[in-house]
Design a protein around this motif. Structure first.
Motif, PDB file in Angstrom:
ATOM      1  N   THR A   1      33.119  94.709 -31.805  1.00 54.97           N
ATOM      2  CA  THR A   1      31.822  94.660 -32.484  1.00 54.97           C
ATOM      3  C   THR A   1      30.834  95.537 -31.692  1.00 54.97           C
ATOM      4  N   GLN A   2      29.591  95.580 -32.116  1.00 53.41           N
ATOM      5  CA  GLN A   2      28.577  96.472 -31.521  1.00 53.41           C
ATOM      6  C   GLN A   2      28.241  96.044 -30.085  1.00 53.41           C
ATOM      7  N   PHE A   3      28.077  97.042 -29.215  1.00 53.86           N
ATOM      8  CA  PHE A   3      27.711  96.752 -27.819  1.00 53.86           C
ATOM      9  C   PHE A   3      26.229  96.339 -27.743  1.00 53.86           C
TER      10      PHE A   3
ATOM     11  N   ASP B   1      41.793 106.480 -25.524  1.00 54.42           N
ATOM     12  CA  ASP B   1      40.779 107.320 -26.156  1.00 54.42           C
ATOM     13  C   ASP B   1      39.498 106.519 -26.406  1.00 54.42           C
ATOM     14  N   VAL B   2      38.486 106.782 -25.586  1.00 54.93           N
ATOM     15  CA  VAL B   2      37.163 106.168 -25.785  1.00 54.93           C
ATOM     16  C   VAL B   2      36.113 107.275 -25.923  1.00 54.93           C
ATOM     17  N   SER B   3      36.552 108.384 -26.546  1.00 57.55           N
ATOM     18  CA  SER B   3      35.604 109.483 -26.762  1.00 57.55           C
ATOM     19  C   SER B   3      34.721 109.158 -27.963  1.00 57.55           C
ATOM     20  N   ASN B   4      33.663 109.925 -28.125  1.00 60.05           N
ATOM     21  CA  ASN B   4      32.783 109.743 -29.271  1.00 60.05           C
ATOM     22  C   ASN B   4      32.277 111.097 -29.734  1.00 60.05           C
ATOM     23  N   SER B   5      31.921 111.169 -31.010  1.00 63.18           N
ATOM     24  CA  SER B   5      31.466 112.425 -31.576  1.00 63.18           C
ATOM     25  C   SER B   5      30.032 112.730 -31.130  1.00 63.18           C
TER      26      SER B   5
ATOM     27  N   GLY C   1      36.551 119.688 -18.039  1.00 63.73           N
ATOM     28  CA  GLY C   1      37.480 120.740 -18.481  1.00 63.73           C
ATOM     29  C   GLY C   1      38.542 120.269 -19.460  1.00 63.73           C
ATOM     30  N   VAL C   2      38.366 119.061 -20.042  1.00 63.63           N
ATOM     31  CA  VAL C   2      39.335 118.564 -21.027  1.00 63.63           C
ATOM     32  C   VAL C   2      38.606 118.346 -22.355  1.00 63.63           C
ATOM     33  N   ASN C   3      39.012 119.138 -23.363  1.00 62.23           N
ATOM     34  CA  ASN C   3      38.312 119.067 -24.647  1.00 62.23           C
ATOM     35  C   ASN C   3      39.335 118.841 -25.769  1.00 62.23           C
TER      36      ASN C   3
ATOM     37  N   VAL D   1      41.928 108.783 -19.336  1.00 60.98           N
ATOM     38  CA  VAL D   1      40.887 108.175 -20.166  1.00 60.98           C
ATOM     39  C   VAL D   1      40.088 109.311 -20.816  1.00 60.98           C
ATOM     40  N   ILE D   2      40.323 109.520 -22.104  1.00 61.26           N
ATOM     41  CA  ILE D   2      39.597 110.559 -22.845  1.00 61.26           C
ATOM     42  C   ILE D   2      38.213 109.991 -23.179  1.00 61.26           C
ATOM     43  N   GLY D   3      37.170 110.706 -22.764  1.00 58.86           N
ATOM     44  CA  GLY D   3      35.813 110.142 -22.861  1.00 58.86           C
ATOM     45  C   GLY D   3      35.527 109.314 -21.616  1.00 58.86           C
ATOM     46  N   GLY D   4      36.199 109.668 -20.532  1.00 56.96           N
ATOM     47  CA  GLY D   4      36.117 108.887 -19.284  1.00 56.96           C
ATOM     48  C   GLY D   4      34.793 108.994 -18.552  1.00 56.96           C
ATOM     49  N   THR D   5      33.842 109.784 -19.098  1.00 55.15           N
ATOM     50  CA  THR D   5      32.517 109.851 -18.479  1.00 55.15           C
ATOM     51  C   THR D   5      31.479 109.071 -19.293  1.00 55.15           C
ATOM     52  N   GLY D   6      31.898 108.477 -20.432  1.00 55.69           N
ATOM     53  CA  GLY D   6      30.960 107.792 -21.311  1.00 55.69           C
ATOM     54  C   GLY D   6      30.659 106.372 -20.854  1.00 55.69           C
ATOM     55  N   LEU D   7      29.904 105.643 -21.686  1.00 60.92           N
ATOM     56  CA  LEU D   7      29.503 104.259 -21.356  1.00 60.92           C
ATOM     57  C   LEU D   7      30.737 103.394 -21.067  1.00 60.92           C
ATOM     58  N   ILE D   8      31.674 103.346 -21.995  1.00 66.21           N
ATOM     59  CA  ILE D   8      32.873 102.532 -21.822  1.00 66.21           C
ATOM     60  C   ILE D   8      33.838 103.228 -20.858  1.00 66.21           C
TER      61      ILE D   8
ATOM     62  N   GLY E   1      29.829 106.613 -43.284  1.00 68.34           N
ATOM     63  CA  GLY E   1      30.582 107.801 -42.867  1.00 68.34           C
ATOM     64  C   GLY E   1      31.186 107.621 -41.483  1.00 68.34           C
ATOM     65  N   TYR E   2      30.449 106.960 -40.592  1.00 61.80           N
ATOM     66  CA  TYR E   2      30.968 106.770 -39.231  1.00 61.80           C
ATOM     67  C   TYR E   2      32.196 105.864 -39.251  1.00 61.80           C
ATOM     68  N   LEU E   3      32.115 104.748 -40.009  1.00 61.41           N
ATOM     69  CA  LEU E   3      33.258 103.826 -40.034  1.00 61.41           C
ATOM     70  C   LEU E   3      34.441 104.446 -40.782  1.00 61.41           C
TER      71      LEU E   3
ATOM     72  N   SER F   1      38.184 101.115 -31.392  1.00 64.34           N
ATOM     73  CA  SER F   1      37.614 101.293 -32.732  1.00 64.34           C
ATOM     74  C   SER F   1      36.567 100.203 -32.982  1.00 64.34           C
ATOM     75  N   ILE F   2      36.249  99.964 -34.228  1.00 61.03           N
ATOM     76  CA  ILE F   2      35.103  99.104 -34.547  1.00 61.03           C
ATOM     77  C   ILE F   2      35.507  98.031 -35.549  1.00 61.03           C
ATOM     78  N   VAL F   3      35.108  96.804 -35.308  1.00 60.64           N
ATOM     79  CA  VAL F   3      35.329  95.718 -36.265  1.00 60.64           C
ATOM     80  C   VAL F   3      34.662  96.103 -37.592  1.00 60.64           C
TER      81      VAL F   3
HETATM   82  N1  LIG Z   1      28.501 101.725 -29.795  1.00 64.16           N
HETATM   83  C1  LIG Z   1      29.135 100.639 -30.214  1.00 64.16           C
HETATM   84  O1  LIG Z   1      28.495  99.588 -30.419  1.00 64.16           O
HETATM   85  C2  LIG Z   1      30.638 100.681 -30.446  1.00 64.16           C
HETATM   86  C3  LIG Z   1      31.276  99.540 -30.919  1.00 64.16           C
HETATM   87  C4  LIG Z   1      32.671  99.548 -31.062  1.00 64.16           C
HETATM   88  C5  LIG Z   1      33.387 100.719 -30.747  1.00 64.16           C
HETATM   89  N2  LIG Z   1      32.719 101.829 -30.310  1.00 64.16           N
HETATM   90  C6  LIG Z   1      33.524 103.029 -29.968  1.00 64.16           C
HETATM   91  O2  LIG Z   1      33.568 103.114 -28.554  1.00 64.16           O
HETATM   92  C7  LIG Z   1      33.904 104.461 -28.189  1.00 64.16           C
HETATM   93  C8  LIG Z   1      33.154 104.835 -26.909  1.00 64.16           C
HETATM   94  O3  LIG Z   1      31.770 104.736 -27.124  1.00 64.16           O
HETATM   95  P1  LIG Z   1      30.740 105.054 -25.941  1.00 64.16           P
HETATM   96  O4  LIG Z   1      29.417 104.516 -26.375  1.00 64.16           O
HETATM   97  O5  LIG Z   1      31.322 104.651 -24.628  1.00 64.16           O
HETATM   98  O6  LIG Z   1      30.692 106.658 -26.009  1.00 64.16           O
HETATM   99  P2  LIG Z   1      29.746 107.641 -25.154  1.00 64.16           P
HETATM  100  O7  LIG Z   1      29.059 106.934 -24.056  1.00 64.16           O
HETATM  101  O8  LIG Z   1      28.924 108.409 -26.150  1.00 64.16           O
HETATM  102  O9  LIG Z   1      30.809 108.645 -24.494  1.00 64.16           O
HETATM  103  C9  LIG Z   1      31.501 109.557 -25.277  1.00 64.16           C
HETATM  104  C10 LIG Z   1      32.514 110.262 -24.401  1.00 64.16           C
HETATM  105  O10 LIG Z   1      33.272 111.171 -25.244  1.00 64.16           O
HETATM  106  C11 LIG Z   1      33.366 112.397 -24.543  1.00 64.16           C
HETATM  107  N3  LIG Z   1      33.626 113.505 -25.459  1.00 64.16           N
HETATM  108  C12 LIG Z   1      32.789 114.021 -26.403  1.00 64.16           C
HETATM  109  N4  LIG Z   1      33.384 115.078 -26.988  1.00 64.16           N
HETATM  110  C13 LIG Z   1      34.614 115.211 -26.426  1.00 64.16           C
HETATM  111  C14 LIG Z   1      35.682 116.120 -26.599  1.00 64.16           C
HETATM  112  N5  LIG Z   1      35.616 117.135 -27.483  1.00 64.16           N
HETATM  113  N6  LIG Z   1      36.799 115.985 -25.835  1.00 64.16           N
HETATM  114  C15 LIG Z   1      36.882 114.972 -24.928  1.00 64.16           C
HETATM  115  N7  LIG Z   1      35.911 114.071 -24.714  1.00 64.16           N
HETATM  116  C16 LIG Z   1      34.767 114.200 -25.461  1.00 64.16           C
HETATM  117  C17 LIG Z   1      32.033 112.519 -23.822  1.00 64.16           C
HETATM  118  O11 LIG Z   1      32.127 113.499 -22.801  1.00 64.16           O
HETATM  119  P3  LIG Z   1      30.782 114.328 -22.323  1.00 64.16           P
HETATM  120  O12 LIG Z   1      29.891 113.300 -21.674  1.00 64.16           O
HETATM  121  O13 LIG Z   1      31.332 115.351 -21.378  1.00 64.16           O
HETATM  122  O14 LIG Z   1      30.196 114.898 -23.573  1.00 64.16           O
HETATM  123  C18 LIG Z   1      31.900 111.100 -23.272  1.00 64.16           C
HETATM  124  O15 LIG Z   1      32.683 110.949 -22.109  1.00 64.16           O
HETATM  125  C19 LIG Z   1      33.594 105.322 -29.412  1.00 64.16           C
HETATM  126  O16 LIG Z   1      34.808 105.821 -29.961  1.00 64.16           O
HETATM  127  C20 LIG Z   1      32.937 104.363 -30.413  1.00 64.16           C
HETATM  128  O17 LIG Z   1      33.306 104.628 -31.746  1.00 64.16           O
HETATM  129  C21 LIG Z   1      31.368 101.831 -30.144  1.00 64.16           C
END
Ligand SMILES: NC(=O)c1ccc[n+]([C@@H]2O[C@H](COP(=O)([O-])OP(=O)(O)OC[C@H]3O[C@@H](n4cnc5c(N)ncnc54)[C@H](OP(=O)(O)O)[C@@H]3O)[C@@H](O)[C@H]2O)c1
Length: 253
Positions: free
Chosen positions: A131-133, A56-60, A35-37, A5-12, A106-108, A95-97
């Protein structure tokens, strides 16, 4: 089955890792902290060794137009090449609806670029557009020049993140659909009304001004921009229930 799970420490991501582990899978939470970038490529080869599925659930880190486009283009390109070398059989992405309906954002645009790279990668894939969380609603409000919060009155259809996680887990453990599926919340609201309600519920008294020209990540919205299509899976948690549960949880702390 090993699932990265890429982004495995984030919200999702953190919730998805827990769900997959609870179902008996080896789920690796990959992120720069572990250690995974995906931007530098650091740790990718080792993380993907023996993996069947990558989610892939990473975010910028930055949502600025050029930065977010660079993030999703670079990250996705590095990821799918590493997956091809490792023999990964299924790439799942969140991804996003509306990514294809709101070109001024720009984000979409960056999320659409991510989807395009996945579709062209040759790796079997499944893309879930959500859709939006609920957890994101309070971040939608943007201050105007007079300090007041300006929000569009366009319809949107927010969803509890846990409902998204459940759908992503099903997708991850299923066969690749080689296409896009949608998920949305069970109800639709004018964005201005719900932002106002969510801010009030958290004790934020700032005034929310309705502005049909208010921009959402750079784009003006209409009632179709962010609403899921008729075949979308629907989450079950309603906004009122979520607000009630959030305020009880805050009261218990
Ligand atoms: N917000 C919304 O309403 C919504 C709606 C639909 C879809 N989405 C999509 O859902 C996805 C997940 O969102 P989220 O809110 O769960 O994100 P989040 O909580 O911001 O988490 C982002 C994750 O990405 C990781 N990350 C950042 N840079 C990275 C890199 N270079 N290599 C590997 N991992 C990296 C972060 O790691 P660190 O913590 O180590 O930085 C973290 O684990 C996004 O792609 C977003 O576009 C969001």
């Amino acid at each position: 089955m090993k699932i990265v799970v890429i982004g495995g420490t984030g919200l999702i991501g953190s919730r998805l890792v827990n769900t997959l582990r609870a179902k008996g899978h080896e789920a690796l939470a990959a992120s720069p902290d572990s250690g995974v970038n995906t931007i530098t490529g650091e740790g990718l080869t080792d993380a993907l060794a023996g993996a069947s599925v990558v989610v892939d659930v990473s975010n910028s880190p930055s949502f600025e137009d050029a930065a977010v486009l660079k993030f999703f283009e670079t990250s996705t390109a590095n990821l799918v090449s590493a997956e091809a070398r490792a023999g990964v059989r299924h790439h799942v992405a969140l991804s996003i609806v509306g990514t294809d309906r709101v070109p001024d954002s720009g984000y979409l645009r960056a999320k659409l670029a991510q989807e395009t790279l996945i579709r062209k990668s040759g790796i079997p894939y499944s893309i879930l557009r959500s859709t939006q969380f609920f957890e994101f609603i309070s971040r939608i409000a943007q201050s105007g020049p007079d300090g007041r919060l300006r929000v569009s009155g366009a319809l949107f259809q927010p969803i509890l993140s846990a409902d998204v996680v459940a759908a992503l887990a099903d997708m991850t453990l299923g066969v690749p659909v080689n296409g896009i599926m949608e998920i949305g919340g069970p109800e639709q609201f004018p964005m201005n009304e719900l932002v106002r309600r969510v801010l009030r519920a958290s004790g934020d008294a700032r005034e929310v001004v309705t502005d049909e020209h208010a921009r959402y990540f750079g784009a003006e919205l209409d009632d179709r921009s962010l609403v899921a299509g008729p075949s979308a899976r629907l989450g079950t948690k309603r906004v009122d229930e979520w607000l009630e549960e959030s305020s009880s949880a805050a009261g218990a702390r």
